[in-house]
Design an enzyme around this catalytic site. Sequence first.
Site, PDB file in Angstrom:
ATOM      1  N   TYR A  95       0.797  -1.233   0.000  1.00 20.98           N
ATOM      2  CA  TYR A  95       0.000   0.000   0.000  1.00 20.98           C
ATOM      3  C   TYR A  95       0.827   1.280   0.000  1.00 20.98           C
ATOM      4  O   TYR A  95       0.474   2.238  -0.698  1.00 20.98           O
ATOM      5  CB  TYR A  95      -1.007  -0.031   1.146  1.00 20.98           C
ATOM      6  CG  TYR A  95      -2.213  -0.885   0.789  1.00 20.98           C
ATOM      7  CD1 TYR A  95      -3.280  -0.337   0.087  1.00 20.98           C
ATOM      8  CD2 TYR A  95      -2.265  -2.235   1.112  1.00 20.98           C
ATOM      9  CE1 TYR A  95      -4.368  -1.108  -0.285  1.00 20.98           C
ATOM     10  CE2 TYR A  95      -3.340  -3.015   0.742  1.00 20.98           C
ATOM     11  CZ  TYR A  95      -4.389  -2.457   0.054  1.00 20.98           C
ATOM     12  OH  TYR A  95      -5.452  -3.230  -0.327  1.00 20.98           O
ATOM     13  N   GLU A 137      -8.578  -6.993   4.383  1.00 17.54           N
ATOM     14  CA  GLU A 137      -7.883  -8.112   3.752  1.00 17.54           C
ATOM     15  C   GLU A 137      -7.207  -9.006   4.782  1.00 17.54           C
ATOM     16  O   GLU A 137      -7.157 -10.233   4.611  1.00 17.54           O
ATOM     17  CB  GLU A 137      -6.880  -7.572   2.732  1.00 17.54           C
ATOM     18  CG  GLU A 137      -7.578  -7.009   1.494  1.00 17.54           C
ATOM     19  CD  GLU A 137      -6.792  -5.941   0.766  1.00 17.54           C
ATOM     20  OE1 GLU A 137      -5.548  -5.861   0.957  1.00 17.54           O
ATOM     21  OE2 GLU A 137      -7.407  -5.156   0.009  1.00 17.54           O
TER      22      GLU A 137
END
Length: 387
Positions: A95, A137
């Site tokens: 990310y 997630e």
Amino acid sequence: MLSPQTISTVKSTVPLLEENGLEITSVFYKLLFEENPQLQNIFNQANQHDTSQSRSLADAVLAYASNIDNLEVLLPAVARIANKHASIGIQADHYPLVGASLLAAIQQVLDLPAEHPALKAWGEAYGVLADIFINTESELYDASNRVDGGWKGYRPFVIKEVRQETPDVKSLRLEPKDGKAVKSFSGGQYVSVKIPAQDNGRDAIRQYSLSDWGDDYRITVKRETKGEVSPSVHTLSRGDELLLSPPFGEFTLNADADAHVFISGGVGITPLFSMLKQAIASGGSSEQLQFIECCRGAEHQIFKEELTELSKNSLVQLKQAFEYGSGGDFSGRLTRDVLNEWLTNKSAHVYFCGPLPFMKELKSLLNSIGMEDEQLHYEVFGPTTEL
């Protein structure tokens, strides 16, 4: 928690995103892969050959900016995308790399100085969104790993049966190489198949719906002439191995629905057939279950014998629409009048999947005969998009 000032600044960029969003996301992907070539092993590079992936991300960024003061409306989209991310193996440390390239793309396309308030606000906003995805997630990974037969990452499976469904579609039935249990799944879910690096030097990952419902896994793959993965899958035979992710996906049966209608276009039948099998196993009767199969012609029917057997046994009402040739209940593309006649229960929930133009047209037709969006459920093969 974002400050009111940050929220206001991000929302002020909405007109710029509406005008420049596609250019920003196109530059983003270019920067991302230049700076982080290892990510080409995860992201589907075929989606970079056109604007589909960039358009999907541009729409998502715009939706986030537009709703940043009411993020609850985005939760269904977050769930869909997080499941896709979990399927291909996105990790928390990816990310920051994505965020850096996104901010650089915004700065470059909008020609902003490094200290511009919009960049600072978007940096904070991206951090919040990244945390949402990372946490979602992580929960998906942990849940998959905890259940009986579950696993994390990719697991070797052996092909135990290959079936030629149509001239360009094959089904592969798979069993785990270690002989241990496999995670149960809901009809409509998918797995990722990883093909290790070949001549191009990178792995290739594709997601395929589990096309049957029961104790083992089956995927059904259409051979795409210019595809990177499907032609390789079509060369495999009994005894060969494939690497599979655990099943993920949000396209599943609505437990509160009294009746289910499934409408497939071509290979879009794959998630729908497993959903149908689960609905039958759950006690659904032919009065509650209807399947409409649309394809080019009789020779392109996938699961022909299985569907015919289910309809003969009065487990499902089956209708078939062929674009050309005889043998179906209707010849040509579905029309409003045909759907209105066939779908007698207007309170049923409808699940559909197929080529994007087919689904866009079908959704419009379903709305026109009184089916509300809340009753309609669909799966898009490829980048997430709204119809």
